[in-house]
Design a protein around this motif. Structure first.
Motif, PDB file in Angstrom:
ATOM      1  N   PRO A   1       2.727   2.429   0.030  1.00 54.91           N
ATOM      2  CA  PRO A   1       3.199   2.190   1.384  1.00 54.91           C
ATOM      3  C   PRO A   1       3.069   3.470   2.217  1.00 54.91           C
ATOM      4  CG  PRO A   1       5.059   2.575  -0.086  1.00 54.91           C
ATOM      5  CD  PRO A   1       3.830   2.657  -0.931  1.00 54.91           C
ATOM      6  N   GLY A   2       2.891   3.301   3.503  1.00 51.40           N
ATOM      7  CA  GLY A   2       2.857   4.456   4.401  1.00 51.40           C
ATOM      8  C   GLY A   2       4.284   4.897   4.678  1.00 51.40           C
ATOM      9  N   VAL A   3       4.542   6.200   4.588  1.00 52.48           N
ATOM     10  CA  VAL A   3       5.900   6.706   4.817  1.00 52.48           C
ATOM     11  C   VAL A   3       5.885   7.627   6.034  1.00 52.48           C
ATOM     12  CG1 VAL A   3       7.749   8.101   3.834  1.00 52.48           C
ATOM     13  CG2 VAL A   3       6.547   6.485   2.406  1.00 52.48           C
TER      14      VAL A   3
ATOM     15  N   ALA B   1      -2.791   3.807   6.799  1.00 49.03           N
ATOM     16  CA  ALA B   1      -1.659   3.161   6.107  1.00 49.03           C
ATOM     17  C   ALA B   1      -1.792   1.647   6.209  1.00 49.03           C
ATOM     18  CB  ALA B   1      -0.343   3.607   6.730  1.00 49.03           C
ATOM     19  N   VAL B   2      -1.485   0.980   5.115  1.00 50.30           N
ATOM     20  CA  VAL B   2      -1.523  -0.490   5.130  1.00 50.30           C
ATOM     21  C   VAL B   2      -0.137  -1.011   4.765  1.00 50.30           C
ATOM     22  CG1 VAL B   2      -2.471  -0.553   2.769  1.00 50.30           C
ATOM     23  CG2 VAL B   2      -2.734  -2.531   4.240  1.00 50.30           C
ATOM     24  N   LYS B   3       0.400  -1.876   5.639  1.00 48.15           N
ATOM     25  CA  LYS B   3       1.765  -2.365   5.423  1.00 48.15           C
ATOM     26  C   LYS B   3       1.782  -3.464   4.374  1.00 48.15           C
ATOM     27  CE  LYS B   3       3.814  -1.338   9.870  1.00 48.15           C
ATOM     28  NZ  LYS B   3       3.866  -1.818  11.220  1.00 48.15           N
ATOM     29  N   GLN B   4       0.928  -4.453   4.553  1.00 50.91           N
ATOM     30  CA  GLN B   4       0.857  -5.589   3.626  1.00 50.91           C
ATOM     31  C   GLN B   4      -0.520  -5.598   2.978  1.00 50.91           C
ATOM     32  OE1 GLN B   4       3.501  -7.509   3.328  1.00 50.91           O
ATOM     33  NE2 GLN B   4       4.618  -6.715   5.088  1.00 50.91           N
ATOM     34  N   LEU B   5      -0.552  -5.851   1.668  1.00 48.81           N
ATOM     35  CA  LEU B   5      -1.860  -5.852   1.005  1.00 48.81           C
ATOM     36  C   LEU B   5      -2.768  -6.943   1.575  1.00 48.81           C
ATOM     37  CD1 LEU B   5      -1.029  -5.091  -2.728  1.00 48.81           C
ATOM     38  CD2 LEU B   5      -1.550  -3.536  -0.867  1.00 48.81           C
ATOM     39  N   SER B   6      -2.170  -7.976   2.136  1.00 47.34           N
ATOM     40  CA  SER B   6      -2.987  -9.065   2.705  1.00 47.34           C
ATOM     41  C   SER B   6      -3.857  -8.553   3.852  1.00 47.34           C
ATOM     42  CB  SER B   6      -2.089 -10.208   3.185  1.00 47.34           C
ATOM     43  OG  SER B   6      -1.153  -9.707   4.114  1.00 47.34           O
ATOM     44  N   GLU B   7      -3.436  -7.450   4.492  1.00 44.98           N
ATOM     45  CA  GLU B   7      -4.240  -6.905   5.593  1.00 44.98           C
ATOM     46  C   GLU B   7      -5.597  -6.401   5.106  1.00 44.98           C
ATOM     47  OE1 GLU B   7      -1.163  -4.926   8.736  1.00 44.98           O
ATOM     48  OE2 GLU B   7      -1.273  -3.975   6.792  1.00 44.98           O
ATOM     49  N   LEU B   8      -5.675  -6.122   3.808  1.00 48.81           N
ATOM     50  CA  LEU B   8      -6.931  -5.571   3.279  1.00 48.81           C
ATOM     51  C   LEU B   8      -8.065  -6.591   3.322  1.00 48.81           C
ATOM     52  CD1 LEU B   8      -5.409  -3.610   0.275  1.00 48.81           C
ATOM     53  CD2 LEU B   8      -6.403  -2.637   2.328  1.00 48.81           C
TER      54      LEU B   8
ATOM     55  N   TRP C   1       4.411   4.733  -3.875  1.00 50.60           N
ATOM     56  CA  TRP C   1       5.680   4.343  -4.502  1.00 50.60           C
ATOM     57  C   TRP C   1       5.651   2.841  -4.768  1.00 50.60           C
ATOM     58  CZ3 TRP C   1       5.051   7.665  -0.362  1.00 50.60           C
ATOM     59  CH2 TRP C   1       5.396   8.994  -0.597  1.00 50.60           C
ATOM     60  N   ILE C   2       5.111   2.461  -5.918  1.00 48.99           N
ATOM     61  CA  ILE C   2       4.889   1.025  -6.157  1.00 48.99           C
ATOM     62  C   ILE C   2       6.195   0.261  -6.381  1.00 48.99           C
ATOM     63  CG2 ILE C   2       2.524   1.262  -7.009  1.00 48.99           C
ATOM     64  CD1 ILE C   2       3.655   0.900  -9.854  1.00 48.99           C
ATOM     65  N   HIS C   3       7.289   0.982  -6.656  1.00 52.63           N
ATOM     66  CA  HIS C   3       8.560   0.279  -6.871  1.00 52.63           C
ATOM     67  C   HIS C   3       9.026  -0.424  -5.592  1.00 52.63           C
ATOM     68  CE1 HIS C   3       9.877   4.132  -5.177  1.00 52.63           C
ATOM     69  NE2 HIS C   3      10.876   3.431  -4.667  1.00 52.63           N
ATOM     70  N   GLN C   4       8.378  -0.135  -4.480  1.00 54.11           N
ATOM     71  CA  GLN C   4       8.780  -0.814  -3.237  1.00 54.11           C
ATOM     72  C   GLN C   4       8.575  -2.320  -3.303  1.00 54.11           C
ATOM     73  OE1 GLN C   4       8.125   0.731   0.533  1.00 54.11           O
ATOM     74  NE2 GLN C   4       9.187   2.606   0.034  1.00 54.11           N
ATOM     75  N   VAL C   5       7.837  -2.787  -4.300  1.00 55.58           N
ATOM     76  CA  VAL C   5       7.700  -4.253  -4.443  1.00 55.58           C
ATOM     77  C   VAL C   5       9.073  -4.883  -4.714  1.00 55.58           C
ATOM     78  CG1 VAL C   5       5.333  -4.144  -5.317  1.00 55.58           C
ATOM     79  CG2 VAL C   5       7.208  -4.274  -6.934  1.00 55.58           C
TER      80      VAL C   5
ATOM     81  N   ASP D   1       8.777 -11.875 -10.660  1.00 47.99           N
ATOM     82  CA  ASP D   1       7.781 -12.575  -9.834  1.00 47.99           C
ATOM     83  C   ASP D   1       7.085 -11.607  -8.885  1.00 47.99           C
ATOM     84  OD1 ASP D   1       8.500 -14.826 -11.097  1.00 47.99           O
ATOM     85  OD2 ASP D   1       9.671 -15.691  -9.451  1.00 47.99           O
ATOM     86  N   ALA D   2       7.898 -10.713  -8.297  1.00 41.15           N
ATOM     87  CA  ALA D   2       7.330  -9.762  -7.340  1.00 41.15           C
ATOM     88  C   ALA D   2       6.328  -8.841  -8.027  1.00 41.15           C
ATOM     89  CB  ALA D   2       8.443  -8.947  -6.691  1.00 41.15           C
ATOM     90  N   ALA D   3       6.682  -8.394  -9.256  1.00 44.40           N
ATOM     91  CA  ALA D   3       5.778  -7.504  -9.995  1.00 44.40           C
ATOM     92  C   ALA D   3       4.479  -8.237 -10.338  1.00 44.40           C
ATOM     93  CB  ALA D   3       6.475  -7.011 -11.258  1.00 44.40           C
TER      94      ALA D   3
END
Lengths: 319, 388
Positions: free
Chosen positions: B45-47, B69-76, B91-95, B107-109
């Motif tokens: 995530p962008g901080v 920075a990309v907020k949602q992976l769907s934007e890719l 920081w992948i724990h943000q999921v 489920d989120a992971a």
């Protein structure tokens, strides 16, 4: 003690009358708006074009933006709530200085199947008394006042209507002025994006689609390439045309040069006009070193507009 | 309450991710890169409230990479098809940020990993910077460790800043040594203002000019050891005859932890608490006023505070696992054993003694300059490009 003389606090019976759609229906009310909001019910039936005129005031010498919100909710004839988007059905009103207020028009955007509406009128700002003076009775639209007057309005629906008219009639300068007023009044990112797109598109026309693409040396081979979709992705209706065009032209040149393309065949429907324009610009940057052919049965100018702020004729005259 | 309105003049970036990619490509082309040399480095995530990403990416454009920075992976999905793309995760724990139950966390992971797999299927390179062995205050430890283990398998490049990262992670998940890219955390040289003298900084903060001052800087969170350090303040005072001052500065979240810190610090005049957001302009004041910066962390892997301290020429007391992140300057970090917290006070006394040597300050400032953002960024992108 309120700083707004003549405006009274709401009482319990006002809230009760509001729930059954009676509060303010006969006599104009001058009340202080609470933060938690006043929910007023209306019967809207199956008719559209209802509106309310409200005057909002606060102390101070300047109008305060977004001082009051009106959140609409709707139910069908059986009283079942309808699912609607919050943003689309929320209006934001100014609070004017006392003695300088004017009515602000709020339109009821009736969703399909809606029969009853509830307007939750809330004060959004803290620490300042905000008064509302209004007869809370829905009125039918009486269109026909002069455009010059309408353009000074703070009614978003009216300005939106004028904007659509201006773009349909290709009065792009007017469209820019209306958008600039909307940006000033509501500071909404979507309005600002549209304004930027409008100014950008007009600048492109004025500058004869001149883009900062250096002249390229290009040696064509014998290959043909089918140009079926944009390499830069989609151009959204409110995106900058110059950005998309420049990116597309640069990617096209790189791609064509690498493959030493002799002939480009324009195919596919998506962004056909935009792609043709980009291809023409790329061709000029490469000293016409490659040819463009188009499938004869594709009616180029009827597929889509490049941008809502450029006329098809303007693009066509360049191609 | 009504929905909060976003205003265009609030500094909102009006561009979509796809438009930013076009701008990135145009910028790189303008700098002379050919289209096949250009690459978008989407990071997630962008901080915003931490300069780390801007520092790490400060030289990206010179290497033909545009960091966005990309907020949602769907934007890719919307990246222009003609432009190369890598995705850099932090920081992948943000999921887990909006998760309330273990099932939701699972489920989120899974969803996140599936998204990453589909990125890889599209030929997109995955880069991961490991900031921590596990996130601070992780609520779903087992699930997060499993996520990290599976993500480490998916990543093409794993950026580590602490040379001991693989060893510290090993009890929980393995990192493939072939994937590891070791580039240190940049110093904060030239990032914050640094024009105040120590005397002026102390005057402004109301601190006496001669007494030893120990700064504990950063968000007040349970795993950062602030509470334990304050509990043992009397132990620290034994070394300084009651003259030491602990300056605690950082953002606090209201709640029981902050209440405890308040309870501990309220009766003590040797603790100066400055709980709240620290403006960038005030950072120099805090660090310049301090003799020693204390990072009494119980867990961790890297520390921006250690790098900030070094950038202001201040020695640090930190747990042994942090020591390798600043190994070039011998006396920069006085380590303590986090399992034996009392050892931190002895370390403070030793660090204070070192701080009195003006050569150390000079040595640290020289190190900070050599490891400033642009130098570290050069190294990072040089290596990243070499591996593409």
């Amino acid at each position: 003690m309120t700083e707004l003389p003549g405006y009274r606090a709401l009482r319990k019976r006002d809230f009760r009358a509001s729930r059954i759609g009676a509060f303010g229906s006969v006599k104009r009310q001058k009340v202080l708006l609470p933060r938690k909001g006043l929910s007023r019910s209306f019967f809207i039936g199956s008719a559209d074009n209802w509106f309310l005129d409200l005057e909002i005031v606060a102390g101070g010498r300047e109008a305060i933006r977004n001082a009051v919100s009106i959140e609409w909710s709707f139910t069908n004839s059986f009283g079942k709530p309808l699912e609607i988007g919050d943003q689309e059905y929320t209006d934001y009103l100014f609070a004017d200085p006392v003695g300088f207020s004017s009515p602000q028009r709020v339109w009821v955007k009736r969703p399909r199947d809606a029969v009853f509406a509830v307007a939750k009128i809330s004060r959004l700002i803290k620490g300042v008394d905000v008064g509302m003076s209004a007869k809370l009775k829905l009125q039918k639209s009486l269109l026909g006042s002069g455009e010059a007057k309408e353009r000074l309005s703070r009614d978003r629906a009216t300005l939106g209507k004028l904007l659509v008219q201006a773009t349909e009639e290709k009065r792009y300068c007017d469209a820019g002025d209306i958008l600039a007023r909307m940006v000033y009044l509501w500071r909404m990112p979507e309005d600002r994006r549209l304004l930027e797109a409008c100014i950008d598109a007009r600048k492109l026309i004025e500058q004869d689609f001149r883009l900062p693409v250096p002249k390229q040396s290009y040696k064509a081979g014998q290959c043909t390439w089918e140009y079926t979709q944009s390499l830069s992705g989609n151009l959204s209706a409110d995106g900058l045309l110059s950005r998309w065009l420049l990116s597309e032209v640069l990617l096209l040149i790189a791609n064509l040069k690498q493959q030493k393309i002799k002939t480009v065949v324009v195919k596919g429907n998506g962004l056909l006009l935009g792609r043709t324009l980009a291809l023409t610009l790329a061709q000029r940057a490469c000293n016409e070193a490659f040819e463009i052919t188009r499938e004869a049965d594709i009616p180029l100018l009827e597929v889509e507009q490049v941008s809502q702020f450029i006329s098809l004729e303007e693009v066509y005259s360049y191609l | 309450m009504s929905a909060v309105m976003r205003h265009w003049d609030d500094g909102v970036d009006l561009r979509t991710f796809s438009e930013k990619c076009m701008d990135g490509f145009i910028g790189l082309s303008d700098a002379g890169f050919s289209a096949d040399e250009c690459e978008i480095l989407a990071y997630h995530p962008g901080v915003e409230n931490n300069p780390f990403q801007r520092m790490l990416y400060s030289r990206a454009m010179q290497f033909g990479m545009a960091p966005i920075a990309v907020k949602q992976l769907s934007e890719l999905e919307d990246v222009p098809s003609g432009i190369k793309l890598s995705v850099h995760f932090h920081w992948i724990h943000q999921v887990f940020s909006k998760i309330n139950t273990e099932i939701e966390a699972h489920d989120a992971a899974d969803k996140f990993l599936k998204n990453v797999e589909s990125l890889k299927d599209r030929g997109i390179r995955i880069v991961w910077t490991i900031h921590n062995v596990i996130s601070h205050g992780s609520q779903y430890e087992a699930i997060e460790l499993n996520l990290r283990m599976r993500f480490a398998e998916l990543a093409d490049i794993i950026h580590v800043m602490n040379p001991r990262t693989a060893a510290l992670c090993a009890p929980y998940y393995m990192l493939d040594s072939q994937k590891i890219l070791e580039v240190p955390h940049p110093s904060y040289a030239n990032v914050y203002g640094s024009y105040l003298s120590k005397a002026q900084a102390r005057l402004e903060l109301g601190l006496p000019p001669k007494q030893p001052v120990f700064l504990l800087f950063g968000s007040l969170m349970p795993q950062k050891g602030t509470r334990q350090f304050l509990q043992g303040m009397d132990e620290l005072q034994k070394y300084f005859g009651g003259e030491a001052i602990a300056l605690v500065a950082g953002k606090a979240r209201l709640g029981s932890f902050y209440e405890e810190v308040l309870k501990l610090s309220s009766p003590r005049i040797d603790v100066k608490l400055m709980a709240g957001h620290v403006d960038d302009q005030h950072i120099q004041m805090l660090f310049k006023a301090a003799d020693v910066v204390v990072c009494p962390y119980i867990k961790g892997l890297n520390s921006g505070v250690v790098m900030t301290a070094a950038s202001f020429g201040r020695p640090v007391v930190a747990p042994s696992f942090i020591k390798p992140t600043l190994r070039e300057v011998t006396d920069a970090i006085t380590e303590f054993d986090p399992a034996d917290f009392i050892s931190s006070y002895e370390a403070c006394a030793a660090a204070y003694e070192k701080s009195q040597n003006s050569n150390l300050e000079l040595e640290l400032l020289t190190w900070a300059e050599a490891n400033a953002a642009h130098a570290v960024s050069d190294k990072f992108f040089g290596e990243l490009k070499a591996r593409s």
